[in-house]
Design a protein around this motif. Sequence first.
Motif, PDB file in Angstrom:
ATOM      1  N   UNK A  46      -7.306  10.063   5.904  1.00 16.15           N
ATOM      2  CA  UNK A  46      -6.055   9.477   6.381  1.00 16.15           C
ATOM      3  C   UNK A  46      -5.114   9.191   5.212  1.00 16.15           C
ATOM      4  N   UNK A  47      -4.164  10.083   4.947  1.00 19.11           N
ATOM      5  CA  UNK A  47      -3.228   9.913   3.839  1.00 19.11           C
ATOM      6  C   UNK A  47      -2.362   8.674   4.009  1.00 19.11           C
ATOM      7  N   UNK A  48      -1.844   8.495   5.226  1.00 18.94           N
ATOM      8  CA  UNK A  48      -0.914   7.396   5.465  1.00 18.94           C
ATOM      9  C   UNK A  48      -1.559   6.053   5.178  1.00 18.94           C
ATOM     10  N   UNK A  49      -2.786   5.875   5.627  1.00 15.77           N
ATOM     11  CA  UNK A  49      -3.484   4.610   5.422  1.00 15.77           C
ATOM     12  C   UNK A  49      -3.767   4.375   3.939  1.00 15.77           C
ATOM     13  N   UNK A  50      -4.180   5.446   3.239  1.00 13.30           N
ATOM     14  CA  UNK A  50      -4.455   5.326   1.802  1.00 13.30           C
ATOM     15  C   UNK A  50      -3.186   4.982   1.038  1.00 13.30           C
ATOM     16  N   UNK A  51      -2.069   5.623   1.404  1.00 12.71           N
ATOM     17  CA  UNK A  51      -0.802   5.350   0.732  1.00 12.71           C
ATOM     18  C   UNK A  51      -0.331   3.923   1.004  1.00 12.71           C
ATOM     19  N   UNK A  52      -0.568   3.456   2.219  1.00 12.81           N
ATOM     20  CA  UNK A  52      -0.186   2.082   2.565  1.00 12.81           C
ATOM     21  C   UNK A  52      -0.932   1.085   1.681  1.00 12.81           C
ATOM     22  N   UNK A  53      -2.220   1.349   1.433  1.00 17.16           N
ATOM     23  CA  UNK A  53      -2.990   0.443   0.570  1.00 17.16           C
ATOM     24  C   UNK A  53      -2.483   0.492  -0.861  1.00 17.16           C
ATOM     25  N   UNK A  54      -2.043   1.671  -1.310  1.00 19.12           N
ATOM     26  CA  UNK A  54      -1.510   1.793  -2.671  1.00 19.12           C
ATOM     27  C   UNK A  54      -0.282   0.920  -2.868  1.00 19.12           C
ATOM     28  N   UNK A  55       0.542   0.843  -1.821  1.00 20.14           N
ATOM     29  CA  UNK A  55       1.787   0.085  -1.915  1.00 20.14           C
ATOM     30  C   UNK A  55       1.544  -1.383  -2.206  1.00 20.14           C
ATOM     31  N   UNK A  56       0.389  -1.896  -1.785  1.00 26.91           N
ATOM     32  CA  UNK A  56       0.121  -3.325  -1.909  1.00 26.91           C
ATOM     33  C   UNK A  56      -1.048  -3.651  -2.833  1.00 26.91           C
TER      34      UNK A  56
END
Length: 281
Positions: free
Chosen positions: A247-257
């Motif tokens: 899941x790219x979107x979920x991984x990227x969301x975690x990177x943001x925070x």
Amino acid sequence: MAFLLNHIVSEVQRKEKAISLSAPNVIDEAYQMTIYLQEYLFSIREDIIKQGFKNHWEEINFFRNIKPYILSKLIFHNKIFRIHTACPVDRGKMYTNYFSEHLRELKQEYREHIYNSDFYRYYRSGRTDRDETYFRLGNINFHEGLNSFVFEIDLLFSTYYDNKVARIIANELFYNYILQKINDDEVTGSLSSRDLSVNDVIWTDTKNALIELIYALYTNGSLSYGKIGIRKVSLVLEKLFQITLGDLHNSFHRMKYRSGSRTAFLDQLKSSLEEYMDKDL
């Protein structure tokens, strides 16, 4: 005799993973899984004929959930074996057309034989009020004009409708598989046409590092003048580096925070490149 769906699913998935890692190609993998599932189903049949079920609820659960799962996997892997042994080429337009034709046939079969049936609507809606009729042995009503396949089923190990559930599940698995093959070929076709050997090119950093790079390339418009979507960028690099990112979107969301630098991998790339440049000074 207690049949636990989670245990059986785990057992089949474990075997799929083991065979996938050891098989030399998809044909051999599908063949090995077909043999394994056929023998697994046969051994369960022997147990049931000898011991029966504890009660009718166990019987219904077996024929509605357990057997269809195993049988659907058997049908699916056998289809994979058959489709690949008849495939004309490995990649290219003929390859895509071949799988596209199978996709059209699958959709036609669905329209003609599945989605309009009362049983399909019953199963898909999650209803259970007719389970006593559909998923217990000896309840086949030959006056309902059932498919002639009913005369070939094993009356000691099938209610007829467990086979229909298995085919519904198998068709969904096959549908997703064909779509993946078509999409993968469209994404990697240009690589194959240049006869690039990428088998030895693997990603040895973290998945998050690659996801960070993918988003950087995408947001900077570095690929195809920014006219290529994030998903396609991901598919190309997953194929190139032989990795599954999830899941790219979920991984990227975690990177943001995440704490610290949000672009840790890109920062490290910049630092490593500058150190390399300094060596030549």
